[in-house]
Scaffold this motif. Structure first.
Motif, mmCIF file in Angstrom:
data_model
loop_
_atom_site.group_PDB
_atom_site.id
_atom_site.type_symbol
_atom_site.label_atom_id
_atom_site.label_comp_id
_atom_site.label_asym_id
_atom_site.label_seq_id
_atom_site.Cartn_x
_atom_site.Cartn_y
_atom_site.Cartn_z
ATOM 1 N N THR A 33 -7.164 -19.370 -30.122
ATOM 2 C CA THR A 33 -6.176 -20.475 -29.581
ATOM 3 C C THR A 33 -5.672 -20.596 -28.469
ATOM 4 O O THR A 33 -5.843 -21.649 -28.334
ATOM 5 N N SER A 34 -5.357 -19.635 -28.109
ATOM 6 C CA SER A 34 -4.534 -19.572 -26.673
ATOM 7 C C SER A 34 -5.844 -20.918 -25.704
ATOM 8 O O SER A 34 -5.554 -21.131 -24.452
ATOM 9 N N LYS A 35 -7.542 -19.803 -25.645
ATOM 10 C CA LYS A 35 -8.094 -20.234 -25.170
ATOM 11 C C LYS A 35 -8.704 -21.690 -25.038
ATOM 12 O O LYS A 35 -8.603 -23.199 -24.260
ATOM 13 N N HIS A 36 -8.696 -22.575 -26.766
ATOM 14 C CA HIS A 36 -8.660 -23.884 -26.737
ATOM 15 C C HIS A 36 -7.296 -24.567 -25.811
ATOM 16 O O HIS A 36 -7.635 -26.023 -25.234
ATOM 17 N N VAL A 37 -6.044 -24.449 -25.546
ATOM 18 C CA VAL A 37 -5.022 -25.540 -25.004
ATOM 19 C C VAL A 37 -5.216 -24.797 -23.326
ATOM 20 O O VAL A 37 -4.862 -25.828 -22.760
ATOM 21 N N GLN A 38 -5.619 -23.669 -23.155
ATOM 22 C CA GLN A 38 -6.362 -23.227 -21.645
ATOM 23 C C GLN A 38 -7.020 -24.484 -21.430
ATOM 24 O O GLN A 38 -6.867 -25.230 -19.831
ATOM 25 N N VAL A 44 -6.774 -31.183 -18.037
ATOM 26 C CA VAL A 44 -5.858 -32.758 -17.353
ATOM 27 C C VAL A 44 -5.484 -32.127 -15.932
ATOM 28 O O VAL A 44 -4.946 -33.450 -15.542
ATOM 29 N N GLY A 45 -5.446 -30.480 -16.500
ATOM 30 C CA GLY A 45 -4.838 -30.374 -14.106
ATOM 31 C C GLY A 45 -3.180 -30.763 -14.426
ATOM 32 O O GLY A 45 -2.682 -30.643 -13.402
ATOM 33 N N ALA A 46 -2.401 -30.507 -15.952
ATOM 34 C CA ALA A 46 -0.835 -30.169 -15.899
ATOM 35 C C ALA A 46 -1.030 -28.385 -17.028
ATOM 36 O O ALA A 46 -1.886 -29.067 -18.150
ATOM 37 N N ARG A 47 -0.149 -28.414 -16.783
ATOM 38 C CA ARG A 47 0.590 -27.359 -18.074
ATOM 39 C C ARG A 47 1.005 -28.511 -18.987
ATOM 40 O O ARG A 47 2.367 -29.455 -18.532
ATOM 41 N N LEU A 48 0.944 -28.346 -19.797
ATOM 42 C CA LEU A 48 1.185 -28.888 -21.104
ATOM 43 C C LEU A 48 1.914 -28.530 -22.447
ATOM 44 O O LEU A 48 3.051 -28.542 -23.178
ATOM 45 N N ALA A 61 4.897 -33.455 -19.432
ATOM 46 C CA ALA A 61 3.267 -33.717 -19.558
ATOM 47 C C ALA A 61 3.039 -33.689 -20.632
ATOM 48 O O ALA A 61 2.005 -34.508 -21.173
ATOM 49 N N GLY A 62 3.373 -32.625 -21.456
ATOM 50 C CA GLY A 62 2.174 -32.329 -22.377
ATOM 51 C C GLY A 62 3.073 -33.550 -23.591
ATOM 52 O O GLY A 62 2.076 -34.026 -24.021
#
Length: 298
Positions: A33-38, A44-48, A61-62
């Motif tokens: 699950t974490s890998k999908h978000v990463q 997109v080059g941004a922390r969501l 940004a998210g």
């Protein structure tokens, strides 16, 4: 990695605010699950997401990213449903935010009529009156009189609401019947905290009159203020949607009936999307139609 699946994981995490809950719902491991978000963040080059051991929340940004992505995901789900059923019909949970004073029999009848025509749509209604983040909280539609429109949202005018000062007949017999706004000076007021917590009431029209009353109760809950007015505690400013039955029965009377009271418009606030989900689009059209707010309420 499947980007579409990663987008769905991101949307679920934003809604549930928990990686473990999403992992269980989607049959994934917490690590995957974490890998999908990463994967999406790297794309997109941004922390969501902001995340720590106890909390998960969207970054600015998210929130902006999901404002665009969420309708695409919902549109895809609708397209898949259409292929399966050959019919695109409103379905799912419609999340609505609206003021407490709209929780009245007339609006309940509107919801009932819509549901009878669209039985696959269920309602989740928030009456807290608080300012909400529609994107982050997954709210489909907000009904508001006074509002500041955030970026990415649009407003559709539905109907006009008149706010009048009313009081119970027994109270008016004790206090007296005001003949002018000046007669309301220092009068007991049941004050709505978000508008008149200091007791100052503004009148509509070109005269620009106002009066300074004395708050004896201050609350953000219009239902409580309404009940206190019926009990004879003081004057109160309420929407005509709330008081129409009381005025007809004589339980309340309009104060200064010849004065021009303020009229405000109620708007439907929703995300600015090219393709609204069928549940949102159909309910908006229903509210604006002959069975909705334009005619079903005064």
């Amino acid at each position: 990695m499947d980007t579409l699946r990663s987008l769905r994981v991101l949307a679920e995490v934003a809604e549930l605010k928990s990686f473990s809950a999403v992992a269980e719902r989607m049959g994934l491991s917490p690590a995957m699950t974490s890998k999908h978000v990463q994967h999406i963040e790297a794309r997109v080059g941004a922390r969501l997401l902001n995340r720590n051991s106890r909390n998960v929340s969207l970054t600015e940004a998210g929130a902006q990213y999901l404002l665009t992505v969420r309708p695409l995901l919902e549109g895809l789900m609708e397209a898949e449903t259409q292929l399966r059923t050959d019919t695109l019909s409103p379905r799912g949970t419609l999340r609505i935010s609206m003021p407490v004073w709209m929780s009245n029999p007339a609006f309940a009848k509107i919801l009932t009529t819509y549901h009878q025509e669209n039985p696959h749509v269920t309602f989740e209604v928030d009456l807290s009156g608080r300012k909400i983040n529609m994107v982050e909280e997954g709210v489909d539609l907000a009904l508001r009189v006074a509002f500041k429109l955030d970026d990415g949202l649009i407003a559709r005018k539905l109907n006009e609401v008149t706010f009048q000062m009313v009081a119970a007949p027994a109270f008016l017999k004790r206090f007296g019947y005001p003949q002018t706004p000046d007669d309301l000076s220092d009068a007991p007021l049941l004050a709505y905290s978000k508008v008149a917590s200091d007791g100052r009431v503004k009148f509509g029209g070109a005269d620009g009159l106002d009066a300074k009353l004395r708050p004896v109760m201050v609350s953000a809950n219009e239902t409580l203020l309404h009940s206190a007015a019926l009990a004879g505690m003081g004057f109160v400013m309420l929407p005509n949607w709330v008081t129409q039955d009381d005025l007809a029965s004589g339980a309340l009377e309009v104060v200064l009936p010849d004065v021009t009271w303020p009229k405000l418009h109620i708007h439907a606030i929703y995300a600015d999307r090219s393709y609204l989900p069928a549940k949102v689009r159909s309910f908006l059209d229903f509210l604006a139609g002959p069975k909705g707010l334009t005619t079903a309420l005064p």
